[in-house]
Scaffold this motif. Structure first.
Motif, PDB file in Angstrom:
ATOM      1  N   LYS A  23       0.811  -1.215   0.000  1.00 18.13           N
ATOM      2  CA  LYS A  23       0.000   0.000   0.000  1.00 18.13           C
ATOM      3  C   LYS A  23       0.850   1.273   0.000  1.00 18.13           C
ATOM      4  N   PRO A  24       1.914   1.358   0.808  1.00 17.90           N
ATOM      5  CA  PRO A  24       2.766   2.551   0.720  1.00 17.90           C
ATOM      6  C   PRO A  24       3.414   2.736  -0.658  1.00 17.90           C
ATOM      7  N   MET A  25       3.821   1.619  -1.285  1.00 14.22           N
ATOM      8  CA  MET A  25       4.475   1.731  -2.581  1.00 14.22           C
ATOM      9  C   MET A  25       3.488   2.115  -3.680  1.00 14.22           C
ATOM     10  N   LEU A  26       2.273   1.585  -3.615  1.00 13.24           N
ATOM     11  CA  LEU A  26       1.265   1.975  -4.605  1.00 13.24           C
ATOM     12  C   LEU A  26       0.927   3.453  -4.461  1.00 13.24           C
ATOM     13  N   ALA A  27       0.897   3.949  -3.213  1.00 10.52           N
ATOM     14  CA  ALA A  27       0.644   5.372  -2.985  1.00 10.52           C
ATOM     15  C   ALA A  27       1.805   6.205  -3.509  1.00 10.52           C
ATOM     16  N   LEU A  28       3.038   5.705  -3.336  1.00 13.32           N
ATOM     17  CA  LEU A  28       4.215   6.413  -3.826  1.00 13.32           C
ATOM     18  C   LEU A  28       4.183   6.546  -5.339  1.00 13.32           C
ATOM     19  N   MET A  29       3.737   5.490  -6.013  1.00 12.55           N
ATOM     20  CA  MET A  29       3.657   5.514  -7.475  1.00 12.55           C
ATOM     21  C   MET A  29       2.661   6.556  -7.974  1.00 12.55           C
ATOM     22  N   GLU A  30       1.674   6.878  -7.148  1.00 17.40           N
ATOM     23  CA  GLU A  30       0.708   7.915  -7.520  1.00 17.40           C
ATOM     24  C   GLU A  30       1.293   9.305  -7.316  1.00 17.40           C
ATOM     25  N   ALA A  31       2.275   9.398  -6.412  1.00 17.86           N
ATOM     26  CA  ALA A  31       2.822  10.708  -6.051  1.00 17.86           C
ATOM     27  C   ALA A  31       4.009  11.133  -6.904  1.00 17.86           C
ATOM     28  N   VAL A  32       4.860  10.169  -7.278  1.00 16.43           N
ATOM     29  CA  VAL A  32       6.071  10.487  -8.048  1.00 16.43           C
ATOM     30  C   VAL A  32       6.314   9.393  -9.092  1.00 16.43           C
ATOM     31  N   GLN A  33       7.276   9.646  -9.978  1.00 20.16           N
ATOM     32  CA  GLN A  33       7.679   8.598 -10.908  1.00 20.16           C
ATOM     33  C   GLN A  33       8.701   7.701 -10.215  1.00 20.16           C
ATOM     34  N   VAL A  34       8.291   6.478  -9.947  1.00 24.12           N
ATOM     35  CA  VAL A  34       9.199   5.505  -9.344  1.00 24.12           C
ATOM     36  C   VAL A  34       9.908   4.779 -10.477  1.00 24.12           C
ATOM     37  N   LYS A  35      11.220   4.883 -10.524  1.00 22.63           N
ATOM     38  CA  LYS A  35      11.980   4.312 -11.634  1.00 22.63           C
ATOM     39  C   LYS A  35      12.362   2.852 -11.418  1.00 22.63           C
ATOM     40  N   SER A  36      12.518   2.469 -10.165  1.00 15.74           N
ATOM     41  CA  SER A  36      12.916   1.097  -9.869  1.00 15.74           C
ATOM     42  C   SER A  36      12.639   0.802  -8.400  1.00 15.74           C
ATOM     43  N   ILE A  37      12.410  -0.479  -8.102  1.00 14.42           N
ATOM     44  CA  ILE A  37      12.154  -0.918  -6.726  1.00 14.42           C
ATOM     45  C   ILE A  37      12.909  -2.220  -6.498  1.00 14.42           C
ATOM     46  N   ALA A  38      13.472  -2.373  -5.311  1.00 15.46           N
ATOM     47  CA  ALA A  38      14.108  -3.641  -4.932  1.00 15.46           C
ATOM     48  C   ALA A  38      13.584  -4.079  -3.572  1.00 15.46           C
ATOM     49  N   HIS A  39      13.183  -5.327  -3.496  1.00 13.17           N
ATOM     50  CA  HIS A  39      12.774  -5.959  -2.246  1.00 13.17           C
ATOM     51  C   HIS A  39      14.030  -6.607  -1.670  1.00 13.17           C
ATOM     52  N   ILE A  40      14.446  -6.173  -0.481  1.00 11.94           N
ATOM     53  CA  ILE A  40      15.706  -6.656   0.092  1.00 11.94           C
ATOM     54  C   ILE A  40      15.453  -7.942   0.873  1.00 11.94           C
ATOM     55  N   THR A  41      15.759  -9.055   0.239  1.00 11.27           N
ATOM     56  CA  THR A  41      15.505 -10.368   0.839  1.00 11.27           C
ATOM     57  C   THR A  41      16.835 -11.105   1.013  1.00 11.27           C
ATOM     58  N   GLY A  42      16.846 -12.432   0.841  1.00  9.80           N
ATOM     59  CA  GLY A  42      18.077 -13.192   0.970  1.00  9.80           C
ATOM     60  C   GLY A  42      19.136 -12.715  -0.018  1.00  9.80           C
ATOM     61  N   GLY A  43      20.339 -12.517   0.460  1.00 10.27           N
ATOM     62  CA  GLY A  43      21.383 -11.947  -0.378  1.00 10.27           C
ATOM     63  C   GLY A  43      21.610 -10.484  -0.063  1.00 10.27           C
ATOM     64  N   GLY A  44      20.709  -9.911   0.752  1.00 13.94           N
ATOM     65  CA  GLY A  44      20.888  -8.560   1.245  1.00 13.94           C
ATOM     66  C   GLY A  44      21.053  -7.496   0.180  1.00 13.94           C
ATOM     67  N   PHE A  45      21.840  -6.471   0.506  1.00 17.14           N
ATOM     68  CA  PHE A  45      22.055  -5.335  -0.392  1.00 17.14           C
ATOM     69  C   PHE A  45      22.768  -5.765  -1.665  1.00 17.14           C
TER      70      PHE A  45
END
Length: 346
Positions: A235-257
């Motif tokens: 929900k926060p990310m969908l709201a962010l997409m309405e507010a600005v142009q999101v160029k890329s997203i990464a989900h930080i899971t196994g393997g870290g940064f």
């Protein structure tokens, strides 16, 4: 509940058909919480039905994600707490889907167990339902498999998958990322659902006291801290997409940064992280200290307090942070995109 189906011989082999029926009855109240407008029918059929509303979508693209909870389940077994791991299961799927810009539509789970204890299955599903509510997805079906002799009687595995939709022209595919863009961090709630094989070894979980207060964790117990559910960012990310142009997203899971952030970058772009900006949670300091794990390996295994990152233009960075704060996320600037193919500079 079906009272006409029972097999003495199957029960003698370790499978109680009636327990399955009872589990379904107990979970129905939880499933009901997740119903959205697209849901057709109820739990118990051979397939989950969902009517797709394509209003406002010109070129619909379905996006799917699947995952499990992993060895974090060992903590749930030892603490006999089963009502939060379902949130983890949903989170690991829907957080991946939103990285493409998609809105999750529905979710299905799969629970395999050594013995079907209806109340325990219902607890698990209550967590799945909570994860679905948090992400706006409907829980439209699932499967519970009783497998005596394959799983210990007090253990189970939990996995699932989700399907979402995005307009083809709005897919987030990293192609717009450029040097000079800014990386925005969304804090994690803890270890989430990755790296638990290492966590269990570091703390000798099988023999440790998981209920005693730990000063380094602010008085919380190790078990409570480690079982904290994965945060759901949909929900926060969908709201962010309405507010600005999101160029890329990464989900930080196994393997870290080091493994996940490069997946969100095109060739010729490197993520330069401001190490001093990273809000490392106490649990990670405790893991590193107890296990004598070098910082480089910590950042290559765990989320270290950052569960998701978004790349936006420098001009919209402050607006992005503010939009996320409006959604309840304590977002902050983590770094910037620079030229190069190093992946991550930390």
């Amino acid at each position: 509940m079906n009272t006409n189906s029972y097999s003495d011989h199957y029960a003698a082999a370790g499978v109680d058909i009636t327990a399955g029926y009872k589990a379904v009855e107990l979970m129905k109240q939880h499933v009901a919480r997740t119903v959205t407008e697209g849901v057709l029918g109820g739990v118990g059929g051979f397939g989950g039905l969902f009517e797709l509303d394509l209003t406002g979508i010109q070129k619909p693209v379905l996006v799917s994600g699947t995952d499990g909870v992993g060895t974090k389940l060992k903590l749930a077994f030892k603490m006999n707490k089963h009502d939060t791991v379902g949130i983890d299961c949903v989170a690991m799927c829907v957080n991946d889907i939103v990285c493409c810009g998609a809105k999750p539509l529905f979710f299905l789970d799969y629970i395999a167990c050594g013995k079907n204890v209806p109340e325990r299955i219902a607890d698990i599903v209550s967590g799945v339902a909570e994860g679905c509510v948090q992400s706006g997805a409907a829980l439209i079906g699932g499967e519970t498999a009783e497998m005596p002799g394959f799983y210990p009687v007090d253990e189970y595995d939990l996995a699932g998958f989700s399907v979402g939709v995005v307009d083809k022209d709005k897919i987030i595919d990293r192609s717009q990322v450029r040097p000079g863009d800014v990386i925005v961090a969304l804090p994690s709630s803890g270890v989430h659902s990755n790296g638990f094989s290492l966590v269990r070894r570091v703390f000798d979980v099988e023999n440790a006291d998981l209920t005693a207060p730990v000063e380094a964790l602010g008085g919380k117990s190790l078990g409570e801290t480690l079982l904290t559910p994965t945060k759901i960012y949909v929900k926060p990310m969908l709201a962010l997409m309405e507010a600005v142009q999101v160029k890329s997203i990464a989900h930080i899971t196994g393997g870290g940064f080091y493994e996940n952030i490069p997946r969100a970058l095109p060739q010729g772009c490197t993520a330069k992280i401001d190490r001093s900006a990273v809000k490392v949670l106490p649990i990670f300091d405790l893991i590193a200290k107890t296990g004598e794990i070098p910082e480089r390996e910590m950042f290559n295994t765990f989320n270290m307090g950052v569960g998701m990152i978004a790349v936006v233009s420098k001009e919209e960075a402050d607006k992005a942070v503010e939009a996320l704060k409006q959604s309840g996320e304590d977002a902050y600037i983590l770094g910037e995109i620079v030229s190069g193919d190093e992946g991550v500079i930390l």
